[in-house]
Design a protein around this motif. Structure first.
Motif, PDB file in Angstrom:
ATOM      1  N   SER A 148       0.837  -1.201   0.000  1.00 31.19           N
ATOM      2  CA  SER A 148       0.000   0.000   0.000  1.00 31.19           C
ATOM      3  C   SER A 148       0.874   1.253   0.000  1.00 31.19           C
ATOM      4  O   SER A 148       0.563   2.238  -0.661  1.00 31.19           O
ATOM      5  CB  SER A 148      -0.953  -0.017   1.192  1.00 31.19           C
ATOM      6  OG  SER A 148      -0.243   0.018   2.396  1.00 31.19           O
ATOM      7  N   GLU A 149       1.991   1.208   0.742  1.00 25.57           N
ATOM      8  CA  GLU A 149       2.884   2.373   0.768  1.00 25.57           C
ATOM      9  C   GLU A 149       3.566   2.553  -0.587  1.00 25.57           C
ATOM     10  O   GLU A 149       3.670   3.665  -1.101  1.00 25.57           O
ATOM     11  CB  GLU A 149       3.919   2.198   1.892  1.00 25.57           C
ATOM     12  CG  GLU A 149       4.834   3.388   2.109  1.00 25.57           C
ATOM     13  CD  GLU A 149       4.149   4.570   2.798  1.00 25.57           C
ATOM     14  OE1 GLU A 149       2.953   4.453   3.139  1.00 25.57           O
ATOM     15  OE2 GLU A 149       4.805   5.616   2.950  1.00 25.57           O
ATOM     16  N   ARG A 174       1.304   4.094  -2.990  1.00 23.83           N
ATOM     17  CA  ARG A 174       1.194   5.542  -2.806  1.00 23.83           C
ATOM     18  C   ARG A 174       2.381   6.257  -3.446  1.00 23.83           C
ATOM     19  O   ARG A 174       2.230   7.309  -4.064  1.00 23.83           O
ATOM     20  CB  ARG A 174       1.111   5.868  -1.318  1.00 23.83           C
ATOM     21  CG  ARG A 174      -0.317   6.081  -0.834  1.00 23.83           C
ATOM     22  CD  ARG A 174      -0.349   6.818   0.481  1.00 23.83           C
ATOM     23  NE  ARG A 174       0.086   5.979   1.587  1.00 23.83           N
ATOM     24  CZ  ARG A 174      -0.717   5.122   2.207  1.00 23.83           C
ATOM     25  NH1 ARG A 174      -1.966   5.008   1.853  1.00 23.83           N
ATOM     26  NH2 ARG A 174      -0.256   4.379   3.199  1.00 23.83           N
ATOM     27  N   ALA A 216       2.438  21.986  -5.451  1.00 27.18           N
ATOM     28  CA  ALA A 216       2.245  21.799  -4.017  1.00 27.18           C
ATOM     29  C   ALA A 216       3.320  22.498  -3.190  1.00 27.18           C
ATOM     30  O   ALA A 216       3.162  22.687  -1.991  1.00 27.18           O
ATOM     31  CB  ALA A 216       2.223  20.316  -3.686  1.00 27.18           C
ATOM     32  N   TYR A 252      12.266  21.017   0.972  1.00 22.32           N
ATOM     33  CA  TYR A 252      10.898  20.574   0.699  1.00 22.32           C
ATOM     34  C   TYR A 252      10.859  19.096   0.336  1.00 22.32           C
ATOM     35  O   TYR A 252       9.936  18.375   0.688  1.00 22.32           O
ATOM     36  CB  TYR A 252      10.306  21.424  -0.418  1.00 22.32           C
ATOM     37  CG  TYR A 252      10.386  22.895  -0.115  1.00 22.32           C
ATOM     38  CD1 TYR A 252       9.504  23.472   0.787  1.00 22.32           C
ATOM     39  CD2 TYR A 252      11.364  23.704  -0.686  1.00 22.32           C
ATOM     40  CE1 TYR A 252       9.576  24.817   1.101  1.00 22.32           C
ATOM     41  CE2 TYR A 252      11.447  25.058  -0.375  1.00 22.32           C
ATOM     42  CZ  TYR A 252      10.559  25.612   0.525  1.00 22.32           C
ATOM     43  OH  TYR A 252      10.638  26.934   0.848  1.00 22.32           O
ATOM     44  N   GLU A 293      12.775  16.644   1.384  1.00 24.76           N
ATOM     45  CA  GLU A 293      12.887  15.778   2.558  1.00 24.76           C
ATOM     46  C   GLU A 293      11.571  15.732   3.324  1.00 24.76           C
ATOM     47  O   GLU A 293      11.081  14.667   3.684  1.00 24.76           O
ATOM     48  CB  GLU A 293      14.038  16.261   3.442  1.00 24.76           C
ATOM     49  CG  GLU A 293      14.500  15.265   4.475  1.00 24.76           C
ATOM     50  CD  GLU A 293      13.828  15.463   5.819  1.00 24.76           C
ATOM     51  OE1 GLU A 293      14.004  14.609   6.683  1.00 24.76           O
ATOM     52  OE2 GLU A 293      13.104  16.478   6.011  1.00 24.76           O
ATOM     53  N   SER A 294      10.982  16.910   3.555  1.00 22.75           N
ATOM     54  CA  SER A 294       9.708  16.950   4.282  1.00 22.75           C
ATOM     55  C   SER A 294       8.648  16.140   3.544  1.00 22.75           C
ATOM     56  O   SER A 294       7.907  15.378   4.151  1.00 22.75           O
ATOM     57  CB  SER A 294       9.200  18.383   4.427  1.00 22.75           C
ATOM     58  OG  SER A 294      10.054  19.119   5.239  1.00 22.75           O
ATOM     59  N   PHE A 338       8.874  13.660   1.368  1.00 23.79           N
ATOM     60  CA  PHE A 338       9.035  12.207   1.425  1.00 23.79           C
ATOM     61  C   PHE A 338       8.875  11.684   2.842  1.00 23.79           C
ATOM     62  O   PHE A 338       8.308  10.627   3.065  1.00 23.79           O
ATOM     63  CB  PHE A 338      10.391  11.793   0.848  1.00 23.79           C
ATOM     64  CG  PHE A 338      10.316  11.542  -0.631  1.00 23.79           C
ATOM     65  CD1 PHE A 338       9.862  10.328  -1.127  1.00 23.79           C
ATOM     66  CD2 PHE A 338      10.658  12.530  -1.538  1.00 23.79           C
ATOM     67  CE1 PHE A 338       9.763  10.104  -2.487  1.00 23.79           C
ATOM     68  CE2 PHE A 338      10.556  12.316  -2.894  1.00 23.79           C
ATOM     69  CZ  PHE A 338      10.105  11.095  -3.371  1.00 23.79           C
ATOM     70  N   ARG A 339       9.380  12.435   3.803  1.00 23.86           N
ATOM     71  CA  ARG A 339       9.288  11.976   5.187  1.00 23.86           C
ATOM     72  C   ARG A 339       7.834  11.887   5.631  1.00 23.86           C
ATOM     73  O   ARG A 339       7.443  10.988   6.353  1.00 23.86           O
ATOM     74  CB  ARG A 339      10.076  12.930   6.082  1.00 23.86           C
ATOM     75  CG  ARG A 339      10.047  12.589   7.548  1.00 23.86           C
ATOM     76  CD  ARG A 339      11.180  13.284   8.293  1.00 23.86           C
ATOM     77  NE  ARG A 339      11.320  14.683   7.932  1.00 23.86           N
ATOM     78  CZ  ARG A 339      10.614  15.661   8.490  1.00 23.86           C
ATOM     79  NH1 ARG A 339       9.721  15.401   9.411  1.00 23.86           N
ATOM     80  NH2 ARG A 339      10.810  16.920   8.113  1.00 23.86           N
ATOM     81  N   GLN A 340       7.033  12.849   5.176  1.00 21.93           N
ATOM     82  CA  GLN A 340       5.656  12.875   5.648  1.00 21.93           C
ATOM     83  C   GLN A 340       4.686  12.188   4.710  1.00 21.93           C
ATOM     84  O   GLN A 340       3.483  12.261   4.911  1.00 21.93           O
ATOM     85  CB  GLN A 340       5.245  14.316   5.892  1.00 21.93           C
ATOM     86  CG  GLN A 340       6.172  14.983   6.896  1.00 21.93           C
ATOM     87  CD  GLN A 340       5.475  16.022   7.713  1.00 21.93           C
ATOM     88  OE1 GLN A 340       4.923  16.969   7.186  1.00 21.93           O
ATOM     89  NE2 GLN A 340       5.473  15.841   9.017  1.00 21.93           N
ATOM     90  N   GLY A 341       5.220  11.552   3.676  1.00 22.85           N
ATOM     91  CA  GLY A 341       4.358  10.784   2.786  1.00 22.85           C
ATOM     92  C   GLY A 341       3.572  11.618   1.795  1.00 22.85           C
ATOM     93  O   GLY A 341       2.576  11.157   1.256  1.00 22.85           O
ATOM     94  N   HIS A 342       4.002  12.870   1.523  1.00 22.05           N
ATOM     95  CA  HIS A 342       3.360  13.661   0.460  1.00 22.05           C
ATOM     96  C   HIS A 342       4.055  13.323  -0.858  1.00 22.05           C
ATOM     97  O   HIS A 342       4.867  14.090  -1.359  1.00 22.05           O
ATOM     98  CB  HIS A 342       3.481  15.160   0.741  1.00 22.05           C
ATOM     99  CG  HIS A 342       2.929  15.559   2.070  1.00 22.05           C
ATOM    100  ND1 HIS A 342       1.623  15.326   2.424  1.00 22.05           N
ATOM    101  CD2 HIS A 342       3.493  16.172   3.134  1.00 22.05           C
ATOM    102  CE1 HIS A 342       1.406  15.795   3.654  1.00 22.05           C
ATOM    103  NE2 HIS A 342       2.531  16.298   4.107  1.00 22.05           N
ATOM    104  N   TYR A 386      14.996   4.451   1.667  1.00 20.46           N
ATOM    105  CA  TYR A 386      13.677   4.318   2.271  1.00 20.46           C
ATOM    106  C   TYR A 386      12.806   3.345   1.479  1.00 20.46           C
ATOM    107  O   TYR A 386      12.119   2.494   2.056  1.00 20.46           O
ATOM    108  CB  TYR A 386      12.988   5.682   2.373  1.00 20.46           C
ATOM    109  CG  TYR A 386      11.616   5.575   2.989  1.00 20.46           C
ATOM    110  CD1 TYR A 386      11.483   5.098   4.294  1.00 20.46           C
ATOM    111  CD2 TYR A 386      10.472   5.888   2.286  1.00 20.46           C
ATOM    112  CE1 TYR A 386      10.236   4.959   4.862  1.00 20.46           C
ATOM    113  CE2 TYR A 386       9.220   5.756   2.855  1.00 20.46           C
ATOM    114  CZ  TYR A 386       9.100   5.291   4.147  1.00 20.46           C
ATOM    115  OH  TYR A 386       7.869   5.149   4.714  1.00 20.46           O
ATOM    116  N   LEU A 434      11.288  -0.345   2.801  1.00 16.66           N
ATOM    117  CA  LEU A 434       9.911  -0.844   2.769  1.00 16.66           C
ATOM    118  C   LEU A 434       9.868  -2.244   2.169  1.00 16.66           C
ATOM    119  O   LEU A 434       9.076  -3.087   2.570  1.00 16.66           O
ATOM    120  CB  LEU A 434       9.033   0.085   1.930  1.00 16.66           C
ATOM    121  CG  LEU A 434       8.670   1.416   2.569  1.00 16.66           C
ATOM    122  CD1 LEU A 434       8.007   2.322   1.559  1.00 16.66           C
ATOM    123  CD2 LEU A 434       7.750   1.206   3.759  1.00 16.66           C
TER     124      LEU A 434
END
Lengths: 284, 507
Positions: free
Chosen positions: B48-49, B52, B64, B214, B216-217, B219-223, B372, B376
Motif C-alpha cells: 500500500s505504501e 502511494r 504543491a 521541501y 525531505e519533508s 518524502f518523510r511525511q508521505g506527500h 527508504y 519498505l
C-alpha cells in the motif's frame, strides 16, 4: 606585533553582536503536515504584527534541534516547541518562559501501535514487548521518543536495547505509521493526533496496524518566549505576546499548529518532561 | 602508467594480472563484510505504501511546493558560490599538497559530510547562507586541493624542461604545468558543479532554503505527489546542466547568486566564541559545570570519553566500515554492468541512450530516498542502505567511466560482441573505472552518514543523535573518529594502489 590590536578591534567590529533586533522573529514546526510552512505561518506573523505593533517575521526550520539553536542564538525570540525541545531551550537560555500551550497539550498522549502479525491485543496494561522490533519517531520528539521510551523503561524495567530485537528512529510520525503498517517494524510509538488525522484521511488499514496501548497523559507543545524581550521590545511586551497567543481564535490560524486553542502555561508544567528526559539520559 | 603496463605485460602473470588480483580481493572483502553485516530480510506488506509512492510519480504535483522557484534558484546559487569559494580555497593549497600535514588536514576536512559541516556552522552562523556556502566550500576546497595536485603531477614535464633558464617561477608554473592540464581541470570543476548541486539540495535537509528542504519533508511525511514533482525537477536540473550552465553565462549567474542571496544575519562574535570556548568542551570543563576538584575533572573526563568511544565510536566505526565496503563491492558490480551497457559499439545507440538516461536518474536520486524505498521492501537491516549506496555510486562511476572512455580508441578488430568487449575494450577502460571506484570509496564512507540519519547505526547515526541532544562535545569526538578513520583509509588506499599507477580523474 603592533598590528594585532587594530586587527582585534576590526574583528570585534565585524562580528559585533547584532544591534537591537527591531524584528520580532518566531519559529514553529507543527507536529503534523510540514507542507507550506511559510505560507501558513506568515499569516500567524501578520496576526502577531497587528496585535504587537512591531515587525514580526517567521523563520522556517527543519527540526527541533534547529529551533532550539535558533532560540539559543537569539535568531528567534519566540518558538512553538515540543515538550522536550522547550525544556532544552529554556535550560540553555535561563529566564525564558513557557507562556502558552495548546488546549490539547495539557493532556497529550502517545499511542503504541503494532502490526497485525504480532497478534498483540490492545489492553490497558502495558504489553510485553520483549523480542519485537520497534521504531520511535524522530530522536528528539517528545511524543515519538521521550515519553514512549520512558514508559517502556518504567514498565519493563530494562533499557530499550535490551528489550527489542531492533530499534529504529523513523524520523517522523507519519513514517512510523507507514513502517509499522508495512511490517518494517512490528511495534511503534506515535503522536496520537497524527494517528487520528491519518486515520481520518484513510491512510490507515486497521486490519494491518492498530493501537495496542495508550500512554498516560503528559504536557507537550508550548510557546516559549526568550528572556530579555521586554528590554528589547519595551516593557510589558512578553505579557502582550502571551495575550495575543491566548487570544488567537481564528481557526484558520489555529489549524496550522494544529490546535483547538491556546491556554496559559508555565515552566513548572514541564517539570515532568524534564525529569523524564533526565531519567532516560537525554539531558544531563 | 609505467607500473601498470609493466605489470600486466609480464607473460607468466598474463592471466592473473594486477587488476584480477585487485578485483578478487575487492570481491572477497565485500563478501566478508556482507556476511558480517546485518542483512536480514523481513517479510513485509509494503504494497500500500509503495502504491502511494508510485501514484505520486504517476501524478506529480508541481504546484504543491511553496516558493518553488526560489528553492530551485537557491539550490543553484549555493552550489555556484560553494564551488567558487572551494576553488579559491583549494587551488592554492593544491601546490602544497605533497606536504603530509597539508594532505592530512585536507583528508580531515573532506571526511566530514557537508551535512555535518552545516550542522556545525549552524551553531555559529545560524540559518545564514554563509552556513550553506561554507558547508560546500570547505570539503570541496579540500577535494580540489587533492585532485588538482594529482592532475598537476601527471602533467608532462617536457615544456618545463624546454623553458629558458631564467624564466620566473610563476610563468614556469603557468606555461610549464598548468597549461597542459587546463582542460582536465576545467572538466573536473564542471563535474564537481554537478556534485555541488546535489550537496546543495541535501543541505536543505538541515534547513537551508534549497530543494532538499521541501523534498525531505515531502518524502518523510508521505506527500509523494509533491515529493515526486520535486525529485523530477531536480533530475531535470542535473540532466540539463550542459544546456543552462554555459561558460559565458557563468558571470551573470554569479552576480545573480550574490545579489539574490538570502539576508546574511549579522554574525555574532560571542556565539562563535561561546561555541569554541564552551560548547565543544567536555561537560565537566564547561563553564556551568559544578565545581569539581581538578583531579575529579580528569577522572570524569576519562570516563566520559571512554563511554563515548565504547558505546558510540567503536560500534559506529564497525557498522560504517561494513556498510561502506559492502556498498563498494556492489557499486563495482553495478558500475561494471552499466559501463558495458553504455558502450555504444557493443549495445547500439538505443540501449546506450536508454542506459545514459537511467544513469542520470539513478545518480540523481538521493540515497536517502532510495534507502527508504528499499527499506519498505526488505526491512530495516543494513541491506537497504547497502543497495542504495551501491546504486547511487555504481551509476556515478559508470557515468564517469563511460564519459571518459567514449574517446578511448579501440582496435579495428573489435567484433561488436561481448567477448570482443571483454578482451579488447574492457582492459583499456578497467584501470580508469577501478580508480574512480576507489576514489569513490571515500565518498561512500562519508555518505553512510546520511543513512545513519535513517536509522542504520553508523557513525553518522551517533553524530546526528548527539546534535539532536545538543551535545556538541560528543558530536565533535565522533566527527574526530570519522576523520581519523578516513585518514587511515586514505593512507591505506594510497599504499594499495601502487604510487599513482591508478589514474588521475577522481570523483
Amino acid at each position: 606585533m603592533f598590528a594585532i590590536k587594530p586587527l582585534i578591534s576590526m574583528f570585534v567590529l565585524l562580528f559585533a553582536p547584532s544591534l537591537l533586533a527591531a524584528t520580532f522573529t518566531f519559529t514553529a514546526i507543527p507536529d503534523e503536515d510540514e507542507s507550506q510552512l511559510r505560507t501558513r505561518f506568515d499569516k500567524v506573523a501578520v496576526y502577531l504584527e497587528e496585535k504587537l505593533g512591531v515587525e514580526v517575521k517567521y523563520v522556517p526550520v527543519k527540526s527541533y534541534s534547529a529551533a532550539v539553536t535558533a532560540f539559543r542564538n537569539n535568531q528567534v525570540q519566540l518558538a512553538w516547541f515540543g515538550g522536550l525541545s522547550g525544556v532544552q531551550a529554556r535550560r540553555l537560555v535561563p529566564g525564558s518562559d513557557a507562556i502558552a500551550q495548546g488546549y490539547e497539550d495539557q493532556f497529550f498522549k502517545s499511542y503504541f501501535i503494532a502490526h497485525h502479525s504480532t497478534e498483540i491485543i490492545a489492553d490497558d496494561s502495558f504489553p510485553n514487548l520483549n523480542g519485537y522490533t520497534f521504531t520511535f519517531g524522530s530522536k528528539d520528539s517528545t511524543s515519538g521518543r521521550l515519553m514512549p521510551q520512558f514508559f517502556i523503561e518504567r514498565n519493563l524495567g530494562k533499557r530499550p536495547e535490551d528489550i527489542f530485537k531492533r530499534i529504529g528512529f523513523s524520523g517522523d510520525h507519519s513514517r512510523t505509521i507507514a513502517q509499522v503498517q508495512a511490517g518494517v517494524y512490528q511495534v511503534g510509538a506515535v503522536n496520537y493526533k497524527v494517528w487520528e488525522s491519518a486515520l481520518a484521511a484513510g491512510k490507515i488499514d486497521l486490519n494491518k496496524v492498530d493501537v495496542i496501548w495508550t500512554t498516560p497523559t503528559y504536557p507537550d507543545y508550548q510557546w516559549t518566549v526568550r528572556a530579555g524581550v521586554d528590554e528589547t521590545f519595551g516593557e510589558g511586551f512578553k505579557a502582550r505576546v502571551e495575550a495575543a497567543l491566548l487570544g488567537m481564535t481564528d481557526t484558520d490560524l489555529l489549524k496550522s499548529f494544529p490546535r483547538k486553542s491556546f491556554v496559559p502555561a508555565e515552566n513548572q508544567d514541564y517539570e515532568p518532561i524534564e525529569n523524564v528526559a533526565k531519567t532516560i539520559g537525554l539531558i544531563d | 602508467m609505467p607500473d601498470l603496463v609493466r605489470m600486466s605485460s609480464i607473460p607468466r602473470h598474463a592471466f592473473f594480472g594486477y587488476w584480477q588480483k585487485v578485483t578478487l580481493i575487492l570481491l572477497g572483502v565485500t563478501m566478508a563484510c556482507f556476511y558480517w553485516a546485518d542483512t536480514e530480510i523481513i517479510a513485509l506488506e509494503p504494497w500500500s505504501e509503495l502504491q502511494r509512492i508510485a501514484l505520486g510519480f504517476l501524478s506529480p504535483d508541481f504546484l504543491a511546493t511553496e516558493y518553488l522557484l526560489e528553492a530551485v534558484w537557491q539550490t543553484i546559487s549555493f552550489a555556484l558560490l560553494g564551488v567558487a569559494a572551494g576553488l579559491l580555497l583549494g587551488a592554492p593549497v593544491a601546490l602544497f599538497y605533497n606536504k603530509p600535514l597539508v594532505a592530512a588536514a585536507c583528508a580531515f576536512i573532506r571526511s566530514i559530510h557537508e551535512l555535518f559541516w552545516a550542522l556545525l556552522f549552524l551553531q555559529v552562523f545560524g540559518l545564514s547562507p554563509l552556513t550553506g556556502v561554507l558547508a560546500i566550500a570547505l570539503p570541496y576546497g579540500a577535494t580540489f586541493a587533492r585532485v588538482f595536485s594529482d592532475i598537476l603531477q601527471q602533467a608532462p614535464v617536457y615544456t618545463l624542461q624546454n623553458l629558458p633558464a631564467n624564466t620566473d617561477k610563476v610563468s614556469r608554473y603557468i606555461y610549464g604545468r598548468f597549461a597542459h592540464v587546463m582542460n582536465e581541470i576545467k572538466a573536473y570543476v564542471r563535474y564537481r558543479f554537478e556534485c555541488a548541486l546535489r550537496s546543495s539540495a541535501i543541505l536543505g535537509f538541515v534547513g537551508m532554503p534549497t530543494l532538499g528542504f521541501y523534498l525531505e519533508s515531502a518524502f518523510r511525511q508521505g506527500h509523494y505527489h509533491q515529493g515526486a514533482a520535486l525529485l523530477i525537477l531536480f533530475i531535470i536540473m542535473i540532466g540539463s546542466i550542459p544546456y543552462w550552465c554555459r561558460a559565458k553565462l557563468l558571470p551573470l549567474y554569479f552576480i545573480a547568486a550574490v545579489w539574490l542571496l538570502p539576508d546574511i544575519t549579522t554574525i555574532d562574535g560571542s556565539l562563535v566564541w561561546r561555541f569554541l570556548s564552551d560548547d565543544i568542551l567536555p561537560p565537566m570543563f564547561q563553564s556551568h559545570s559544578i565545581d569539581l576538584l581538578f583531579n575529579d575533572k580528569w577522572r570524569l573526563f576519562a570516563q566520559w570519553l571512554y563511554d563515548i568511544v565504547t558505546e558510540q565510536a567503536l560500534p559506529g566505526i564497525l557498522a560504517t566500515v561494513l556498510l561502506a565496503v559492502a556498498a563498494l563491492g556492489f557499486s563495482y558490480l553495478l558500475a561494471l554492468l552499466m559501463t558495458t551497457f553504455s558502450f555504444k559499439p557493443l549495445t547500439g545507440a538505443f540501449i546506450t541512450r536508454l542506459n545514459n538516461f537511467i544513469l542520470l536518474i539513478l545518480r540523481s536520486i538521493p540515497e536517502y530516498i532510495l534507502a527508504y524505498i528499499f527499506m519498505l521492501l526488505l526491512g530495516p537491516s543494513m541491506l537497504p542502505a547497502i543497495i542504495a549506496l551501491a546504486i547511487h555510486n555504481g551509476a556515478l562511476v559508470a557515468y564517469l567511466t563511460a564519459r571518459q572512455s567514449s574517446t578511448t580508441t579501440f582496435s579495428q578488430h573489435f567484433n561488436g560482441k561481448i567477448d570482443g568487449y571483454a578482451y579488447d575494450i574492457l582492459p583499456r577502460i578497467y584501470p580508469n573505472m577501478m580508480a574512480l571506484l576507489f576514489y569513490r570509496f571515500e565518498v561512500i564512507l562519508r555518505e553512510t552518514a546520511i543513512l545513519g540519519m535513517l536509522g542504520v547505526a553508523t557513525l553518522g547515526f551517533y553524530i546526528d543523535s548527539n546534535f539532536s541532544e545538543i551535545r556538541f562535545n560528543g558530536a565533535l569526538v565522533l566527527i574526530g573518529a570519522t576523520a581519523l578513520l578516513n585518514i587511515l583509509i586514505d593512507i591505506a588506499s594510497r599504499k594499495l594502489l601502487v604510487n599513482g599507477s591508478l589514474s588521475h580523474k577522481p570523483c
